[in-house]
Design a protein around this motif. Structure first.
Motif, mmCIF file in Angstrom:
data_model
loop_
_atom_site.group_PDB
_atom_site.id
_atom_site.type_symbol
_atom_site.label_atom_id
_atom_site.label_comp_id
_atom_site.label_asym_id
_atom_site.label_seq_id
_atom_site.Cartn_x
_atom_site.Cartn_y
_atom_site.Cartn_z
ATOM 1 N N ALA A 1 -4.051 1.005 -9.127
ATOM 2 C CA ALA A 1 -3.852 2.398 -8.740
ATOM 3 C C ALA A 1 -5.187 3.099 -8.924
ATOM 4 O O ALA A 1 -5.757 3.099 -10.014
ATOM 5 N N GLU B 1 -4.732 9.623 -4.159
ATOM 6 C CA GLU B 1 -4.446 8.418 -4.927
ATOM 7 C C GLU B 1 -3.916 7.310 -4.027
ATOM 8 O O GLU B 1 -3.245 7.585 -3.039
ATOM 9 N N TRP C 1 0.830 -1.209 0.000
ATOM 10 C CA TRP C 1 0.000 0.000 0.000
ATOM 11 C C TRP C 1 0.863 1.257 0.000
ATOM 12 O O TRP C 1 1.789 1.374 0.789
ATOM 13 N N SER C 2 0.558 2.180 -0.866
ATOM 14 C CA SER C 2 1.110 3.534 -0.796
ATOM 15 C C SER C 2 0.004 4.482 -1.222
ATOM 16 O O SER C 2 -0.810 4.156 -2.088
ATOM 17 N N SER C 3 -0.040 5.656 -0.577
ATOM 18 C CA SER C 3 -1.148 6.562 -0.874
ATOM 19 C C SER C 3 -0.793 8.004 -0.569
ATOM 20 O O SER C 3 0.136 8.303 0.175
ATOM 21 N N THR D 1 -1.431 -3.864 -4.153
ATOM 22 C CA THR D 1 -1.466 -5.139 -4.860
ATOM 23 C C THR D 1 -2.436 -6.056 -4.142
ATOM 24 O O THR D 1 -2.414 -6.152 -2.911
ATOM 25 N N SER E 1 -2.119 -5.562 -9.498
ATOM 26 C CA SER E 1 -1.751 -4.302 -8.869
ATOM 27 C C SER E 1 -2.727 -3.245 -9.387
ATOM 28 O O SER E 1 -3.050 -3.228 -10.572
ATOM 29 N N LYS F 1 -7.553 6.675 -8.102
ATOM 30 C CA LYS F 1 -7.484 8.098 -7.773
ATOM 31 C C LYS F 1 -8.888 8.620 -7.523
ATOM 32 O O LYS F 1 -9.881 8.045 -7.992
ATOM 33 N N ARG G 1 -2.144 3.178 -4.295
ATOM 34 C CA ARG G 1 -1.597 2.067 -5.077
ATOM 35 C C ARG G 1 -1.442 0.872 -4.155
ATOM 36 O O ARG G 1 -0.988 1.025 -3.025
ATOM 37 N N PRO H 1 -9.714 4.073 -11.672
ATOM 38 C CA PRO H 1 -8.315 3.707 -11.893
ATOM 39 C C PRO H 1 -7.516 4.884 -12.453
ATOM 40 O O PRO H 1 -8.011 5.629 -13.298
ATOM 41 N N SER H 2 -6.293 5.031 -11.959
ATOM 42 C CA SER H 2 -5.417 6.076 -12.500
ATOM 43 C C SER H 2 -4.444 5.494 -13.511
ATOM 44 O O SER H 2 -3.727 6.231 -14.177
ATOM 45 N N GLU H 3 -4.422 4.177 -13.600
ATOM 46 C CA GLU H 3 -3.623 3.458 -14.594
ATOM 47 C C GLU H 3 -4.495 2.352 -15.164
ATOM 48 O O GLU H 3 -5.573 2.076 -14.666
#
Length: 132
Positions: free
Chosen positions: A56, A44, A38-40, A48, A54, A58, A46, A72-74
């Protein structure tokens, strides 16, 4: 379009619930154990999903004390929108609803619909545990 919903009543004012949901950093607390990496930021996140993908996400839009919409941002395995809606239910109580809208073909629907419903139910229950 596959639409999955889950809702919960919380003993918190709508502004408090909205403020929590409007910040992506808080959503890690709502994720199941099979989510890692997790990262945020506020806007946004992200992460897995173990043995899957995985992602992402937003914030696409915020309507204060009403709704937060994530997209989704990706590139994602399928088009999906997560919509958290909140509305007051008395002065110190809030109805919160998570709606997942996913573009799933018949094959994907057979595979993904049940896990998406399980995710929605899990997240609203975690929201109840965190905010009560």
């Amino acid at each position: 379009m596959t639409v999955i919903e889950s809702k919960v009543t919380l003993k918190r004012p709508v502004a408090e619930v909205y403020t929590f949901l409007a910040d992506c950093n808080n959503h890690e607390q709502l994720m199941p154990e099979n989510v890692s990496g997790w990262s945020s930021t506020r806007d946004e996140a992200r992460f897995t999903i173990q043995n899957m993908a995985s992602l992402a996400l937003k914030v696409e839009s915020r309507m204060e004390n009403r709704e937060v919409v994530f997209v989704p941002s990706e590139r994602a395995p399928f088009d999906v929108t997560l919509r958290w809606q909140v509305q007051p239910d008395g002065e110190y109580q809030t109805q919160a609803r998570l709606t997942i809208e996913a573009e799933l073909n018949m094959m994907m629907k057979m595979v993904a619909a049940k896990p998406l419903q399980k995710l929605a139910d899990f997240q609203v229950e975690k929201l109840r545990a965190v905010l009560g």
